[in-house]
Design an enzyme around this catalytic site. Sequence first.
Site, PDB file in Angstrom:
ATOM      1  N   ARG A   1      -5.078   7.178  17.497  1.00 52.00           N
ATOM      2  CA  ARG A   1      -6.386   7.089  16.828  1.00 52.00           C
ATOM      3  C   ARG A   1      -7.397   6.355  17.701  1.00 52.00           C
ATOM      4  O   ARG A   1      -8.590   6.629  17.639  1.00 52.00           O
ATOM      5  CB  ARG A   1      -6.273   6.450  15.439  1.00 52.00           C
ATOM      6  CG  ARG A   1      -7.533   6.622  14.601  1.00 52.00           C
ATOM      7  CD  ARG A   1      -7.354   6.204  13.150  1.00 52.00           C
ATOM      8  NE  ARG A   1      -6.969   7.302  12.277  1.00 52.00           N
ATOM      9  CZ  ARG A   1      -7.820   8.090  11.603  1.00 52.00           C
ATOM     10  NH1 ARG A   1      -9.125   7.916  11.720  1.00 52.00           N
ATOM     11  NH2 ARG A   1      -7.377   9.046  10.826  1.00 52.00           N
TER      12      ARG A   1
ATOM     13  N   ARG B   1      -7.186  -1.722   9.033  1.00 51.62           N
ATOM     14  CA  ARG B   1      -8.467  -1.058   8.790  1.00 51.62           C
ATOM     15  C   ARG B   1      -9.109  -0.478  10.063  1.00 51.62           C
ATOM     16  O   ARG B   1      -9.610  -1.219  10.900  1.00 51.62           O
ATOM     17  CB  ARG B   1      -9.414  -2.071   8.159  1.00 51.62           C
ATOM     18  CG  ARG B   1     -10.551  -1.466   7.353  1.00 51.62           C
ATOM     19  CD  ARG B   1     -11.338  -2.583   6.717  1.00 51.62           C
ATOM     20  NE  ARG B   1     -12.201  -2.106   5.646  1.00 51.62           N
ATOM     21  CZ  ARG B   1     -12.854  -2.901   4.803  1.00 51.62           C
ATOM     22  NH1 ARG B   1     -12.733  -4.206   4.898  1.00 51.62           N
ATOM     23  NH2 ARG B   1     -13.621  -2.408   3.860  1.00 51.62           N
TER      24      ARG B   1
ATOM     25  N   PHE C   1      -5.656  -4.294   3.623  1.00 46.01           N
ATOM     26  CA  PHE C   1      -6.334  -3.958   4.884  1.00 46.01           C
ATOM     27  C   PHE C   1      -5.423  -3.294   5.916  1.00 46.01           C
ATOM     28  O   PHE C   1      -5.683  -3.378   7.117  1.00 46.01           O
ATOM     29  CB  PHE C   1      -7.000  -5.212   5.493  1.00 46.01           C
ATOM     30  CG  PHE C   1      -7.738  -6.052   4.492  1.00 46.01           C
ATOM     31  CD1 PHE C   1      -8.872  -5.547   3.869  1.00 46.01           C
ATOM     32  CD2 PHE C   1      -7.301  -7.314   4.139  1.00 46.01           C
ATOM     33  CE1 PHE C   1      -9.557  -6.290   2.921  1.00 46.01           C
ATOM     34  CE2 PHE C   1      -7.973  -8.064   3.194  1.00 46.01           C
ATOM     35  CZ  PHE C   1      -9.105  -7.558   2.581  1.00 46.01           C
TER      36      PHE C   1
ATOM     37  N   PHE D   1      -7.271   1.395  12.137  1.00 40.30           N
ATOM     38  CA  PHE D   1      -6.031   1.965  12.675  1.00 40.30           C
ATOM     39  C   PHE D   1      -6.166   2.360  14.154  1.00 40.30           C
ATOM     40  O   PHE D   1      -5.853   3.468  14.544  1.00 40.30           O
ATOM     41  CB  PHE D   1      -5.683   3.196  11.818  1.00 40.30           C
ATOM     42  CG  PHE D   1      -4.224   3.579  11.788  1.00 40.30           C
ATOM     43  CD1 PHE D   1      -3.306   2.810  11.100  1.00 40.30           C
ATOM     44  CD2 PHE D   1      -3.782   4.736  12.416  1.00 40.30           C
ATOM     45  CE1 PHE D   1      -1.965   3.191  11.038  1.00 40.30           C
ATOM     46  CE2 PHE D   1      -2.437   5.119  12.365  1.00 40.30           C
ATOM     47  CZ  PHE D   1      -1.529   4.351  11.682  1.00 40.30           C
TER      48      PHE D   1
ATOM     49  N   ALA E   1      -5.812   5.160   5.719  1.00 37.98           N
ATOM     50  CA  ALA E   1      -6.652   6.143   6.400  1.00 37.98           C
ATOM     51  C   ALA E   1      -7.902   6.479   5.582  1.00 37.98           C
ATOM     52  O   ALA E   1      -8.437   7.584   5.680  1.00 37.98           O
ATOM     53  CB  ALA E   1      -5.863   7.409   6.730  1.00 37.98           C
TER      54      ALA E   1
ATOM     55  N   GLN F   1       0.825  -1.198   0.000  1.00 38.69           N
ATOM     56  CA  GLN F   1       0.000   0.000   0.000  1.00 38.69           C
ATOM     57  C   GLN F   1       0.862   1.252   0.000  1.00 38.69           C
ATOM     58  O   GLN F   1       0.349   2.357  -0.066  1.00 38.69           O
ATOM     59  CB  GLN F   1      -0.863   0.033   1.272  1.00 38.69           C
ATOM     60  CG  GLN F   1      -1.879  -1.069   1.383  1.00 38.69           C
ATOM     61  CD  GLN F   1      -2.456  -1.151   2.778  1.00 38.69           C
ATOM     62  OE1 GLN F   1      -2.189  -2.080   3.516  1.00 38.69           O
ATOM     63  NE2 GLN F   1      -3.273  -0.180   3.175  1.00 38.69           N
TER      64      GLN F   1
ATOM     65  N   GLU G   1     -12.507   2.445   5.790  1.00 38.88           N
ATOM     66  CA  GLU G   1     -12.460   1.937   7.151  1.00 38.88           C
ATOM     67  C   GLU G   1     -13.776   2.016   7.929  1.00 38.88           C
ATOM     68  O   GLU G   1     -14.100   1.092   8.677  1.00 38.88           O
ATOM     69  CB  GLU G   1     -11.387   2.703   7.942  1.00 38.88           C
ATOM     70  CG  GLU G   1      -9.978   2.452   7.455  1.00 38.88           C
ATOM     71  CD  GLU G   1      -8.999   3.493   7.975  1.00 38.88           C
ATOM     72  OE1 GLU G   1      -9.127   4.684   7.618  1.00 38.88           O
ATOM     73  OE2 GLU G   1      -8.115   3.126   8.756  1.00 38.88           O
TER      74      GLU G   1
END
Lengths: 159, 776
Positions: B323, B355, B241, B357, B524, B210, B726
């Site tokens: 997060r 996914r 993911f 995070f 994100a 990614q 997400e």
Amino acid sequence: MAKNFVTTTINGDEVEFASYPGQSLLDVLRSELHMTGTKNGCGSGDCGACTVVLNGRPVNACLVLGVELDGAEIETIEGMATGTKLHPLQQKFLDHAALQCGICTPGILTMAKAFLEKNPDPTESEVRYGLAGNLCRCTGYDKIVRAVLDAAADMRADG
Amino acid sequence: MAELTRQKERIRGGVAQALAHDSASKHVTGQAVYVDDIPEPQGTLHIAVGSAAVAQGRITNLNLDAVRAAPGVVCVLTADDIPGLNDVSPTHSGDDPVLAGERVNFFGQPVFAVAAETFMQAKAAARLGVVDCAADTPVLTIDQALAKNYLISQDHEMVRGDAAAGLKAARNRLSGQMEMGGQDHFYLEGQVSMAVPMEDGDVLIHCSTQHPSEVQHNIAHVLDRPANAVTVEVRRMGGAFGGKESQAAQWAALAALVAVRTGRAAKCRLDRDDDMSLTGKRHELAGKWTVGYDDDGRITAADVEMATRCGNSKDLSDAISDRAMFHLDNAYYLDQVRILCKRLRTDTVSNTAFRGFGGPQGMMIGERMIESVARAVGKDPLDVRKLNFYGDEGRNTTPYHMQVEDFVLGDMIAELETTSDYRARRKAITAFNESSPVIKRGLALTPVKFGISFTTTFLNQAGALIHIYKDGSILLNHGGTEMGQGLFLKVAQVVAEEFQTDVDRIKITATNTAKVPNTSATAASSGTDMNGMAAMIAARTIKRRLIAFACNQYKVEESDVEFIPNQVRIGNQVVDFDDLIGQAYLNRVQLSATGFYRTPKIHYDRTTASGRPFYYFAYGAAVAEVAIDTLTGENRVLAVDILHDVGQSLNPAIDIGQIEGGFIQGMGWLTTEELWWDDSGRLRTHAPSTYKIPTCGDRPAHMKVKLWEKGRNAEATIHRSKAVGEPPLMLAMSVFHAISDALSSLDGYRTVPDLDAPATPERILMAAQKLKAKSR
């Protein structure tokens, strides 16, 4: 390592290949024959990504040895369409957007085709359990189930 | 920015059209090429890794003679063979070695790599290595790490108001706690890279990642070469993911090292067991709370302490733990609040992006807190959720001092409550449970509010490149990567809309660091927001040049030039798009442009834990109904109704797919997917035989997903759409809470059951027995 020569029929064509002991059908397809449509998901027969049809039965190609296949008939995803004409299952997967990353798709289509040949008029629940050996991490299966049911209806109508 | 007039169904594949994935016809025929399907150059070597059989310890002896002598072996590498930096940490923290040198920090950590003519030979040779260690007792669990205060990073705190004073003054108080497990990504395509040596010692890497730019830069450091010597290309991934953000670099580095050293192409593909044992997962999290509330169930103060299990290195754990804190509030206003998160080190594989995070874990703690308040005041949890929503005057500031300006959950929940027939079903379930001694049913409606943007502000940038060739065909490239989420198609739809050409005219090309540089991870949920904008900006640059050319050539005003489906109207004439492009080329008009986008409005000061880290929020809600067997713990999800806000959808087929898939993946995390390490620190659930992701059979018989029709992004995002990658994962909190609800029926809905996640049959059974004992 000594290799054995094996003669099989793959998607209707006679194919010869050399395989060493311990080499799986999956590895034969991908590495020896460069037929990469069949995918390697887990290598232990638990995910269904490498599903092919062997002598009329769906199998995990990672659990079958290449040297065992003399005289066998094998069907893979590469033989599912007729020329440029897609099999109804393939077409319904497009119509329903029943895929995302696509790497489980060949195995699921191969499994679904074999499943519908045995059970052409399945219930929703039968489809769900019939495909339970094929993992998909992206779609959540909803569209896959719908696509298979829809394809089954079309295939019945076409007789 | 002028709002586009939507010319629906005029061109094929403009925005808002429901199209299947651009590669779908290749997927269904087996012709889509993933990294492992690329024809290997002659002489390609295959790589396997070897390790010590301990989780923590100093390496005392390394003997690889038998490995070198094994059949087919061409090259064996240890840490000493790395010419540059032996680190692929995404944050350059120096704690993610490509090959461990002096110490082993988790069970299975690669100490050496072997390249051989075939993969089987490499695997067989790797087993012959002798790695002796002076082993230490490993720290494996959250409890062990907390007891030793074994930390990977500093604690971080978010404060608004005075939680201690608020709790003291509260009418009622209660405390609770919960733990939740991690999650393996289980992308069906494991980690894989193929490196091809180029001239000057450069290297081209086909990588399933990614984050091509990060792989590029990390490998340049490993090879001790500048970034321009390394090219990374990603056509597609077989799922990611979050697991191919930082986790791809190590395997790409090994392939690059072998390729540069031997002059032969080299492939590093992890088999499933190695992939699951050697790559990071979702963070486990434990949280405990004390919450103050009034007699109606309105929260007046909250003090929350969480701890994440980060594994042996930093990786992205700070941002992930942050997060979790950012999402503790979920959809609820918390007056007088303190949130703390500890980042624990454990001698296990380093946990990483997955996914959501960290957001899902934090949100679960918040939802558990709400649920416990609801039971305490004896109300339906939905009513207490609604009571605590953001939205009312003076109740819109988050614990990190951001104003919630786009709160739409009030409307959405009202709609879902009606369409799902929540109240009638609640009644029916209560009646069912009264007459059913063993099987109990449960129902829950849970909301999701998820912040969109990288909270590390500088990452919110993206680039795109568009060429129009002189025959009128268009080539599109951008920094985003395709992992099945449909990003490439959505961005192509944006470009088709700009030029008013059919989407089929646009060639979607592999992400390549030589085309668009310095990109951020496709992560994100930001892929479409950022790359779509960058591509639109590039398209508009070319359009402006074409308009200027047309004005000059045809002697018309700018307002007389209009892009209509596959044609351009210039004054009274209509010219085919291809013709205009051909003319522009002959008149020396530049038909190539780059586009660059940076997300506006966002800022965040971590030292004060305040600012506006998110451009906007994505919203959704789900109702789940479950049945549990209180004698065995077996359970089924019977029905799910989802209403989700994607703003104005760029592609409803893709968006609904993301929602369904995210929901089921979240359901797996919270119910069946259990990671289990033995006392030596060895992961025992490293294959699908023991690690259970949802199967087709687990799909709820009733599953209805609806996009919220009134959805429209309040911010000027690409065609007013919202990110969708997400947020839907967290809709699955409804399943966990429905199970909890079914359990609550055992003591007359008076307490929230002591239930950790995943809610496996074992855990459900234990919780049921506790509740039964209590009410006896």
